[in-house]
Design a protein around this motif. Structure first.
Motif, PDB file in Angstrom:
ATOM      1  N   ARG A 148       0.850  -1.201   0.000  1.00  0.00           N
ATOM      2  CA  ARG A 148       0.000   0.000   0.000  1.00  0.00           C
ATOM      3  C   ARG A 148       0.881   1.244   0.000  1.00  0.00           C
ATOM      4  O   ARG A 148       1.461   1.614  -1.002  1.00  0.00           O
ATOM      5  CB  ARG A 148      -0.950  -0.047   1.199  1.00  0.00           C
ATOM      6  CG  ARG A 148      -1.936  -1.236   1.112  1.00  0.00           C
ATOM      7  CD  ARG A 148      -2.776  -1.365   2.369  1.00  0.00           C
ATOM      8  NE  ARG A 148      -3.604  -2.562   2.323  1.00  0.00           N
ATOM      9  CZ  ARG A 148      -4.355  -2.998   3.334  1.00  0.00           C
ATOM     10  NH1 ARG A 148      -4.379  -2.347   4.486  1.00  0.00           N
ATOM     11  NH2 ARG A 148      -5.084  -4.104   3.201  1.00  0.00           N
ATOM     12  N   ASP A 149       0.967   1.916   1.158  1.00  0.00           N
ATOM     13  CA  ASP A 149       1.756   3.148   1.243  1.00  0.00           C
ATOM     14  C   ASP A 149       3.206   2.912   0.849  1.00  0.00           C
ATOM     15  O   ASP A 149       3.817   3.737   0.170  1.00  0.00           O
ATOM     16  CB  ASP A 149       1.703   3.706   2.675  1.00  0.00           C
ATOM     17  CG  ASP A 149       0.315   4.204   3.054  1.00  0.00           C
ATOM     18  OD1 ASP A 149      -0.509   4.397   2.135  1.00  0.00           O
ATOM     19  OD2 ASP A 149       0.055   4.398   4.250  1.00  0.00           O
ATOM     20  N   GLY A 150       3.771   1.808   1.301  1.00  0.00           N
ATOM     21  CA  GLY A 150       5.160   1.513   0.997  1.00  0.00           C
ATOM     22  C   GLY A 150       5.401   1.323  -0.485  1.00  0.00           C
ATOM     23  O   GLY A 150       6.458   1.693  -1.005  1.00  0.00           O
ATOM     24  N   ALA A 176       4.952  -8.553  -1.275  1.00  0.00           N
ATOM     25  CA  ALA A 176       3.901  -7.615  -1.662  1.00  0.00           C
ATOM     26  C   ALA A 176       3.491  -7.824  -3.114  1.00  0.00           C
ATOM     27  O   ALA A 176       4.300  -7.623  -4.028  1.00  0.00           O
ATOM     28  CB  ALA A 176       4.386  -6.178  -1.467  1.00  0.00           C
ATOM     29  N   PRO A 177       2.241  -8.202  -3.372  1.00  0.00           N
ATOM     30  CA  PRO A 177       1.795  -8.446  -4.747  1.00  0.00           C
ATOM     31  C   PRO A 177       1.983  -7.253  -5.676  1.00  0.00           C
ATOM     32  O   PRO A 177       2.324  -7.429  -6.852  1.00  0.00           O
ATOM     33  CB  PRO A 177       0.315  -8.796  -4.578  1.00  0.00           C
ATOM     34  CG  PRO A 177       0.240  -9.406  -3.202  1.00  0.00           C
ATOM     35  CD  PRO A 177       1.212  -8.607  -2.380  1.00  0.00           C
ATOM     36  N   GLN A 178       1.775  -6.022  -5.180  1.00  0.00           N
ATOM     37  CA  GLN A 178       1.949  -4.854  -6.047  1.00  0.00           C
ATOM     38  C   GLN A 178       3.395  -4.712  -6.505  1.00  0.00           C
ATOM     39  O   GLN A 178       3.667  -4.301  -7.634  1.00  0.00           O
ATOM     40  CB  GLN A 178       1.504  -3.576  -5.338  1.00  0.00           C
ATOM     41  CG  GLN A 178       0.009  -3.333  -5.368  1.00  0.00           C
ATOM     42  CD  GLN A 178      -0.322  -1.852  -5.302  1.00  0.00           C
ATOM     43  OE1 GLN A 178      -0.202  -1.146  -6.294  1.00  0.00           O
ATOM     44  NE2 GLN A 178      -0.737  -1.393  -4.133  1.00  0.00           N
ATOM     45  N   MET A 179       4.327  -5.022  -5.609  1.00  0.00           N
ATOM     46  CA  MET A 179       5.737  -4.972  -5.982  1.00  0.00           C
ATOM     47  C   MET A 179       6.020  -5.971  -7.093  1.00  0.00           C
ATOM     48  O   MET A 179       6.714  -5.666  -8.072  1.00  0.00           O
ATOM     49  CB  MET A 179       6.613  -5.280  -4.769  1.00  0.00           C
ATOM     50  CG  MET A 179       6.672  -4.188  -3.729  1.00  0.00           C
ATOM     51  SD  MET A 179       7.663  -2.785  -4.292  1.00  0.00           S
ATOM     52  CE  MET A 179       7.794  -1.856  -2.753  1.00  0.00           C
ATOM     53  N   VAL A 180       5.499  -7.176  -6.959  1.00  0.00           N
ATOM     54  CA  VAL A 180       5.729  -8.223  -7.959  1.00  0.00           C
ATOM     55  C   VAL A 180       5.127  -7.824  -9.300  1.00  0.00           C
ATOM     56  O   VAL A 180       5.755  -8.007 -10.355  1.00  0.00           O
ATOM     57  CB  VAL A 180       5.157  -9.561  -7.473  1.00  0.00           C
ATOM     58  CG1 VAL A 180       5.252 -10.617  -8.570  1.00  0.00           C
ATOM     59  CG2 VAL A 180       5.893 -10.036  -6.223  1.00  0.00           C
TER      60      VAL A 180
END
Length: 237
Positions: A19-21, A99-103
């Motif tokens: 999220r924020d990260g 983190a799925p968003q990072m991937v």
């Protein structure tokens, strides 16, 4: 040392970096305009990756093996900078991040770079990764775990590394501790991520306890980016 339950801590990190990260660190690791403080982190991180690449290429040269015959694990791949570099050298990469968003961002970046076919991306816990790899990299991940959990994760990474293990940790230094404390008073948008500092003697002891030997430890310093880069190898590595 007994295994500990770090599930809650991992869940907290996953929620933050998804999220924020994600917004914060994808900007730092990308090309977006960022604050002066964040630029120092970007510069330091890039410097660390460049040094890791140099050590990796030296090791590959010493083995005499073709990069295309090598496998690598990028544990905590973030937005994929090191995974892509590995693939660009011809290495086959397994890239994992909590983190799925990072991937998703890493996979998109690899596609743009034209190396997606050499990288397998997975969203999940690095402790769930099985098998062994010629090279294991874990950058700016262990800095988020207190020492018992640090040791638990390091053990798992050491078991995965057939040849070389590269990782970073946050060294315990009075100046770094002071900077970290001061960072807690910054506006929320610029506040530091929580890090856990560890002494070099402890790192060397833990690495040796998992059957590896430390080759080199190099401080990487740039503003608020303070880590030590470690090269560890197996007895035959």
């Amino acid at each position: 040392m007994a295994m500990i339950d770090i599930t809650r801590h991992k869940n907290t990190l996953r929620d933050y970096f998804d999220r924020d990260g994600f917004r914060r660190w994808s900007a730092i690791y990308g090309d977006a305009e960022v604050s002066r403080i964040r630029r120092t982190i970007r510069v330091g991180h890039a410097r660390m990756l460049a040094r890791a690449e140099t050590w990796l290429l030296e090791w590959i040269g010493a083995t005499g093996r073709a990069p295309s015959s090598l496998s690598a694990l990028d544990a905590g791949c973030g937005t994929g900078l090191f995974s892509i570099m590995l693939a660009q050298h011809g290495i086959n990469v397994t890239a994992v991040d909590i983190a799925p968003q990072m991937v998703a961002a890493a996979a998109e970046r690899a596609q743009t770079a034209g190396v997606a076919q050499r990288i397998t991306f997975t969203a999940g816990d690095i402790e769930d990764v099985a098998g062994v790899f010629d090279v294991v990299a874990c950058f700016d991940v262990l800095i988020h775990y207190p020492q018992p959990a640090f040791d638990q994760l390091l053990r798992h990474l050491a078991q995965r590394a057939r040849g070389m293990l590269l990782f970073t940790y946050a060294p315990y230094e009075p100046f770094l501790a002071a900077m970290h404390w001061i960072g807690g008073f910054f506006p929320r948008a610029h506040r530091r991520t929580e890090i856990q500092m560890i002494r070099e003697n402890d790192v060397r002891r833990l690495v040796a306890g998992h059957g590896l030997r430390v080759g080199r430890i190099e401080p990487i310093r740039s503003g608020f980016y303070h880590v030590n880069l470690v090269e560890a190898r197996g007895v035959r590595g």
